[in-house]
Design a protein around this motif. Structure first.
Motif, PDB file in Angstrom:
ATOM      1  N   ARG A  63       5.141  12.511  63.720  1.00 54.77           N
ATOM      2  CA  ARG A  63       5.686  11.574  62.736  1.00 54.77           C
ATOM      3  C   ARG A  63       7.044  11.028  63.136  1.00 54.77           C
ATOM      4  N   TYR A  64       7.712  11.738  64.017  1.00 53.12           N
ATOM      5  CA  TYR A  64       9.090  11.391  64.345  1.00 53.12           C
ATOM      6  C   TYR A  64       9.264  11.081  65.830  1.00 53.12           C
ATOM      7  N   ILE A  65       8.215  10.589  66.465  1.00 49.71           N
ATOM      8  CA  ILE A  65       8.325  10.263  67.884  1.00 49.71           C
ATOM      9  C   ILE A  65       9.430   9.237  68.153  1.00 49.71           C
ATOM     10  N   PRO A  66       9.621   8.216  67.307  1.00 46.26           N
ATOM     11  CA  PRO A  66      10.754   7.309  67.558  1.00 46.26           C
ATOM     12  C   PRO A  66      12.102   8.037  67.572  1.00 46.26           C
ATOM     13  N   VAL A  67      12.254   9.059  66.718  1.00 46.61           N
ATOM     14  CA  VAL A  67      13.499   9.824  66.692  1.00 46.61           C
ATOM     15  C   VAL A  67      13.640  10.631  67.980  1.00 46.61           C
ATOM     16  N   ILE A  68      12.550  11.270  68.408  1.00 45.48           N
ATOM     17  CA  ILE A  68      12.574  12.050  69.647  1.00 45.48           C
ATOM     18  C   ILE A  68      12.911  11.139  70.822  1.00 45.48           C
ATOM     19  N   ALA A  69      12.311   9.947  70.843  1.00 45.33           N
ATOM     20  CA  ALA A  69      12.579   8.998  71.925  1.00 45.33           C
ATOM     21  C   ALA A  69      14.043   8.563  71.924  1.00 45.33           C
ATOM     22  N   LYS A  70      14.593   8.345  70.742  1.00 45.30           N
ATOM     23  CA  LYS A  70      16.002   7.947  70.665  1.00 45.30           C
ATOM     24  C   LYS A  70      16.907   9.042  71.219  1.00 45.30           C
ATOM     25  N   TRP A  71      16.659  10.303  70.829  1.00 43.61           N
ATOM     26  CA  TRP A  71      17.471  11.403  71.333  1.00 43.61           C
ATOM     27  C   TRP A  71      17.316  11.577  72.835  1.00 43.61           C
ATOM     28  N   GLY A  82      -3.391  16.936  54.355  1.00 35.79           N
ATOM     29  CA  GLY A  82      -3.145  17.372  52.991  1.00 35.79           C
ATOM     30  C   GLY A  82      -1.680  17.263  52.614  1.00 35.79           C
ATOM     31  N   ALA A  83      -1.364  17.716  51.391  1.00 35.90           N
ATOM     32  CA  ALA A  83       0.009  17.600  50.892  1.00 35.90           C
ATOM     33  C   ALA A  83       0.983  18.468  51.682  1.00 35.90           C
ATOM     34  N   GLY A  84       0.487  19.571  52.268  1.00 35.84           N
ATOM     35  CA  GLY A  84       1.362  20.473  53.004  1.00 35.84           C
ATOM     36  C   GLY A  84       2.026  19.837  54.199  1.00 35.84           C
ATOM     37  N   ARG A  85       1.480  18.724  54.682  1.00 35.50           N
ATOM     38  CA  ARG A  85       2.054  18.083  55.864  1.00 35.50           C
ATOM     39  C   ARG A  85       3.459  17.547  55.596  1.00 35.50           C
ATOM     40  N   PHE A  86       3.775  17.235  54.338  1.00 32.42           N
ATOM     41  CA  PHE A  86       5.093  16.684  54.040  1.00 32.42           C
ATOM     42  C   PHE A  86       6.177  17.756  54.165  1.00 32.42           C
ATOM     43  N   VAL A  87       5.849  18.984  53.725  1.00 30.66           N
ATOM     44  CA  VAL A  87       6.807  20.075  53.862  1.00 30.66           C
ATOM     45  C   VAL A  87       7.045  20.365  55.340  1.00 30.66           C
ATOM     46  N   LYS A  88       5.955  20.478  56.108  1.00 33.26           N
ATOM     47  CA  LYS A  88       6.077  20.743  57.546  1.00 33.26           C
ATOM     48  C   LYS A  88       6.814  19.602  58.239  1.00 33.26           C
ATOM     49  N   GLY A  89       6.513  18.384  57.806  1.00 32.19           N
ATOM     50  CA  GLY A  89       7.167  17.236  58.418  1.00 32.19           C
ATOM     51  C   GLY A  89       8.666  17.229  58.191  1.00 32.19           C
ATOM     52  N   PHE A  90       9.097  17.614  56.975  1.00 28.92           N
ATOM     53  CA  PHE A  90      10.528  17.652  56.684  1.00 28.92           C
ATOM     54  C   PHE A  90      11.220  18.719  57.527  1.00 28.92           C
ATOM     55  N   LEU A  91      10.582  19.888  57.665  1.00 30.76           N
ATOM     56  CA  LEU A  91      11.166  20.957  58.480  1.00 30.76           C
ATOM     57  C   LEU A  91      11.274  20.523  59.937  1.00 30.76           C
ATOM     58  N   ASP A  92      10.256  19.814  60.425  1.00 30.84           N
ATOM     59  CA  ASP A  92      10.310  19.333  61.805  1.00 30.84           C
ATOM     60  C   ASP A  92      11.403  18.281  61.981  1.00 30.84           C
ATOM     61  N   LEU A  93      11.629  17.466  60.952  1.00 32.40           N
ATOM     62  CA  LEU A  93      12.706  16.481  61.030  1.00 32.40           C
ATOM     63  C   LEU A  93      14.055  17.181  61.166  1.00 32.40           C
ATOM     64  N   MET A  94      14.255  18.262  60.402  1.00 31.71           N
ATOM     65  CA  MET A  94      15.493  19.020  60.514  1.00 31.71           C
ATOM     66  C   MET A  94      15.633  19.628  61.909  1.00 31.71           C
ATOM     67  N   SER A  95      14.511  20.097  62.466  1.00 36.11           N
ATOM     68  CA  SER A  95      14.541  20.681  63.810  1.00 36.11           C
ATOM     69  C   SER A  95      14.926  19.633  64.849  1.00 36.11           C
ATOM     70  N   ILE A  96      14.318  18.435  64.735  1.00 32.55           N
ATOM     71  CA  ILE A  96      14.622  17.354  65.674  1.00 32.55           C
ATOM     72  C   ILE A  96      16.098  16.995  65.596  1.00 32.55           C
ATOM     73  N   PHE A  97      16.600  16.877  64.368  1.00 29.95           N
ATOM     74  CA  PHE A  97      18.000  16.486  64.178  1.00 29.95           C
ATOM     75  C   PHE A  97      18.938  17.516  64.821  1.00 29.95           C
ATOM     76  N   PHE A  98      18.657  18.802  64.578  1.00 29.84           N
ATOM     77  CA  PHE A  98      19.542  19.840  65.095  1.00 29.84           C
ATOM     78  C   PHE A  98      19.435  19.952  66.615  1.00 29.84           C
ATOM     79  N   VAL A  99      18.203  20.050  67.125  1.00 26.32           N
ATOM     80  CA  VAL A  99      18.023  20.235  68.570  1.00 26.32           C
ATOM     81  C   VAL A  99      18.506  19.019  69.347  1.00 26.32           C
ATOM     82  N   GLY A 100      18.230  17.817  68.792  1.00 22.24           N
ATOM     83  CA  GLY A 100      18.644  16.613  69.491  1.00 22.24           C
ATOM     84  C   GLY A 100      20.153  16.465  69.585  1.00 22.24           C
ATOM     85  N   LYS A 101      20.858  16.887  68.528  1.00 20.70           N
ATOM     86  CA  LYS A 101      22.299  16.683  68.498  1.00 20.70           C
ATOM     87  C   LYS A 101      23.085  17.880  69.009  1.00 20.70           C
TER      88      LYS A 101
END
Length: 316
Positions: A176-184, A208-227
């Motif tokens: 879901r966040y490949i553009p963010v990964i590419a930017k980093w 299913g609905a659970g993908r949104f929770v997992k997606g948010f956690l992965d976004l936090m991971s991308i933000f932290f690891v990338g920066k």
């Protein structure tokens, strides 16, 4: 080779013949040299048999089959590793993405200099239970990533310069966040293209609905690891020091207050009888732990085999 089309799929046997025929018509009409990589993410239907039949009919088609269901990110990552085209196109297998968009996507990457072009399904044929959470996550992702020109980070229809897919790693729910990964990773020319969205023709949605929770956690991971991935002390250190100093100065204040009360002969409370004392202890403990966490993370980072792995664009 001009184009690699990577299609992750799970239980999409009905749509594959129609999808591959549609892609082939577009490629032939525009004289593209191409390959279609179908990644079967552990399907339980006859998808793999269909892929084998299609491969026998068309040499441009190749298939990769997982032993079990790993998820879309894993399928994309394996497809990216196998892709040979100068431009890599990804699309879903459910016929909701249109191969007719491929020529324009290819032109924007190959001739207009885009590193990544993400589709935007401006008019969607999804239920409201999917569209509203998607809009929320897109807004959060824009705010956190600074990529303000994308409306739909999760659109399956995207085009990439070959260098992009060979430089990034996708796992978890991070597709879901490949553009963010590419930017980093240093690819800053990220663009958007309005694309046609079709109603699902076969089967049902696999998310299913659970993908949104997992997606948010992965976004936090991308933000932290990338920066902070190569300098974790810069994240934990300041927070730890601030917390420690707050606790330290509160403690000094409480002790000073008691000493002044003793000197003046007035009634005073013991330092340990005051709630502020325990808050100060908590702040000191948290600050110390955060600082030590940063210190240990820094040691691990400096001893990592990838501590000096950087994205090099060109050597002359």
């Amino acid at each position: 080779m001009d184009i690699s089309v990577v299609v992750p799929l799970y239980n999409e046997a009905e749509s594959l013949p129609e999808l591959t025929d549609w892609i082939r018509r577009v490629m032939v009409a525009h004289n593209f040299s191409y390959e279609i990589i179908l990644v079967d993410d552990g399907s339980k239907d006859t998808s793999w048999s269909v892929i084998l039949d299609l491969k026998q009919q068309h040499e441009q088609i190749s298939g990769i089959k997982f032993r079990r269901n790993y998820g879309k990110s894993a399928a994309l990552n394996v497809g990216f590793a196998a892709a040979q085209g100068e431009v890599v196109i990804t699309m879903d297998a459910d016929l909701q993405d249109s191969p007719d968009e491929i020529p324009e996507l290819y032109d924007r990457v190959m001739n207009q200099g885009a590193d990544l072009v993400s589709g935007w399904k401006q008019k969607r044929y999804d239920p409201i239970t999917k569209t509203i959470p998607t809009k929320l996550f897109n807004a959060v992702t824009r705010a956190m990533s600074g990529i303000n020109n994308l409306h739909d980070f999760n659109c399956g229809l995207k085009a990439y310069k070959k260098d992009v897919v060979k430089s990034i790693e996708v796992y978890g729910e991070m597709h879901r966040y490949i553009p963010v990964i590419a930017k980093w990773a240093g690819f800053s020319n990220i663009q958007e293209q309005v694309v046609q969205h079709y109603p699902r023709k076969y089967g049902t949605t696999k998310f299913g609905a659970g993908r949104f929770v997992k997606g948010f956690l992965d976004l936090m991971s991308i933000f932290f690891v990338g920066k902070f991935g190569k300098r974790p002390m810069h994240f934990f250190g300041p927070i730890g020091v601030i917390s420690f100093l707050i606790g330290f100065f509160i403690t000094i204040y409480l002790i000073s207050e008691k000493l002044m009360s003793i000197a003046s002969g007035s009634v005073y409370r013991n330092v340990t009888d005051q709630p502020l004392f325990y808050l100060s202890l908590l702040a000191i403990m948290i600050g110390t732990q955060l600082f030590l966490t940063g210190f240990i993370a820094e040691l691990l980072s400096r001893n990592s085999s990838e501590r000096n792995k950087y994205q090099i664009e060109r050597v002359v």
